[in-house]
Design a protein around this motif. Structure first.
Motif, PDB file in Angstrom:
ATOM      1  N   TRP A   1       1.704  15.600  16.778  1.00 47.94           N
ATOM      2  CA  TRP A   1       0.304  15.359  17.129  1.00 47.94           C
ATOM      3  C   TRP A   1       0.012  13.869  17.255  1.00 47.94           C
ATOM      4  O   TRP A   1      -0.694  13.451  18.162  1.00 47.94           O
ATOM      5  N   ARG A   2       0.568  13.062  16.357  1.00 49.87           N
ATOM      6  CA  ARG A   2       0.343  11.612  16.425  1.00 49.87           C
ATOM      7  C   ARG A   2       0.923  11.031  17.705  1.00 49.87           C
ATOM      8  O   ARG A   2       0.280  10.213  18.380  1.00 49.87           O
ATOM      9  N   GLN A   3       2.130  11.462  18.074  1.00 52.51           N
ATOM     10  CA  GLN A   3       2.749  10.988  19.305  1.00 52.51           C
ATOM     11  C   GLN A   3       1.969  11.448  20.529  1.00 52.51           C
ATOM     12  O   GLN A   3       1.830  10.707  21.517  1.00 52.51           O
TER      13      GLN A   3
ATOM     14  N   ALA B   1      -0.952   9.324  20.947  1.00 49.10           N
ATOM     15  CA  ALA B   1      -0.540   7.960  21.285  1.00 49.10           C
ATOM     16  C   ALA B   1      -0.189   7.844  22.763  1.00 49.10           C
ATOM     17  O   ALA B   1      -0.122   6.734  23.301  1.00 49.10           O
TER      18      ALA B   1
END
Length: 419
Positions: A217-219, A222
């Protein structure tokens, strides 16, 4: 990032988007006509805005949580169609519960049965549409997504048009509320079966969904194309849900229309006619000039229409503004899905990522509860202040979306050619 799998089967765009036609009919008649009227039946006039806002927000919680979870599961199994079938069945069961409550029950006891049915509807619909949302990025080449998105936008607009016509006819003939629920069920099920029969079974082979790594999810957030498409979609949805649930009340309180259902249906017809005119054209234009120029024009038109509705001197003028809003909304809808599909970073997680992107559609529904309370508070001050506040807020959201969509990288819709 990744390219479309060359093994993806080709599907007729009208067949692929048929289920969207059914869901458009379903949600227009349910959310904009039946639910506002049913809420008044259960709770009365004084708290109608608050309870309608709460009901919409409760449903939005389901729509917020479910699509990413079901989408991720669909990606892991490599299957789409079984999820659509099961979700469709639950959705139809929920409609039956709502119809029972609205037809035979009254008071707060009936309201909570109605809420239960609505939760089943939300569960089933989101269970089905999470994997269904992955089919355009999975099956359609990037250079054709504008056309496919335009067909989807057109079918959604036609579904909404027929929903508004159905509401008008039901109101004109004074038919029982059960008739409307039966119509919704039929118009949801038949197009869904067309899509289920028309999409090749090979779409459910695990290899179809493979291609590239699955980002965390963070990637995912980003990745700039996805981030800005998500943010701007939230803003446009906030604008939509600042006004949409309360159109029926606006027709009565501001435009002084006696038949709330009929006047709202006619206004919706005007919006939809405008959106039909611009939907297919917008998608095709975006394949040639890019997605963002279409969004700029569409979002500005919607913001202007929301502001001008505040000073509309009469119902006919409001209808003309509804057509103008529809022109912007249709163009936006035709490009929106292509823009979202272009922003998907990995073919191995299309359903999960489209499910996360779907959150941008539904999370703003949570704003209906505070917006409903704001509407009631403002109107209690006099001068229809509540409508000035919620329509003005809607215009600000649309304009913010127009400004921030500039941050979507220009290469987002051509990424397949750069890898």
């Amino acid at each position: 990032m990744t390219t479309l799998s060359s093994a993806a089967p080709r599907v007729n765009p009208w067949v692929l988007s048929a289920f969207w036609f059914g869901t458009a009919f379903h949600w227009l008649l349910l959310l904009l006509i039946l639910m506002p009227a049913n809420v008044v039946h259960f709770v009365g006039q004084e708290q109608k805005g608050t309870y309608l806002g709460v009901l919409t927000a409760v449903g939005a919680v389901m729509a917020l949580v479910l699509p990413p979870i079901i989408g991720a599961r669909s990606d892991r199994t490599g299957r789409r169609l079984p999820y659509i079938r099961l979700g469709l069945g639950v959705n139809l069961a929920g409609l039956a519960v709502m119809a029972f409550a609205a037809s035979t029950l009254g008071g707060m006891g009936g309201f909570w049965v109605y809420v239960l049915g609505f939760l089943l509807v939300q569960f089933g619909n989101n269970y089905a549409t999470a994997p269904y949302s992955a089919l355009i990025p999975q099956l359609v080449a990037p250079e054709e997504r504008g056309r496919y998105s335009g067909v989807m936008g057109l079918l959604q607009a036609v579904g909404q048009l027929l929903g508004a016509v159905a509401a008008f006819v039901v109101g004109l003939l004074k038919l029982p509320v059960l008739v409307s629920f039966v119509l919704i069920a039929l118009m949801l099920a038949v197009p869904a079966l067309i899509t289920l029969r028309g999409v090749p079974a090979s779409v459910d082979t695990p290899t179809q969904a493979s291609g590239g790594p699955t980002l965390s999810w963070r990637q995912l957030f980003a990745y700039q194309p996805f981030l800005w498409v998500f943010v701007t979609r939230v803003l446009f949805a906030l604008g939509q849900y600042s006004v949409q649930p309360f159109l029926q009340y606006y027709n009565v309180d501001v435009l002084r229309q006696r038949d709330a259902g009929t006047s709202t249906s006619i206004m919706l017809l005007c919006i939809i006619v405008g959106s039909i005119v611009s939907a297919l054209i917008g998608g095709r234009v975006s394949d040639r000039v890019g997605r963002k120029p279409v969004i700029y024009v569409a979002g500005t038109a919607m913001a202007l229409a929301a502001l001008l509705l505040l000073v509309a001197p009469s119902y006919p003028v409001a209808l003309a503004l509804a057509v103008f809003f529809g022109l912007g909304f249709g163009a936006f809808t035709s490009v929106d899905w292509a823009l979202g599909s272009d922003a998907m970073p990995s073919a191995s997680s299309y359903a999960r990522d489209m499910g996360i992107w779907h959150v941008a559609f539904v999370a703003p529904q949570l704003s209906s509860a505070p917006q409903g309370a704001l509407l009631d508070w403002g109107n209690a001050q006099g001068g229809n202040l509540g409508y000035t506040l919620v329509f003005g807020i809607a215009a600000l959201f649309f304009l913010a979306g127009v400004v921030l969509v500039r941050n979507v990288p220009e290469t987002a819709h051509t990424r397949a050619h750069a890898t």
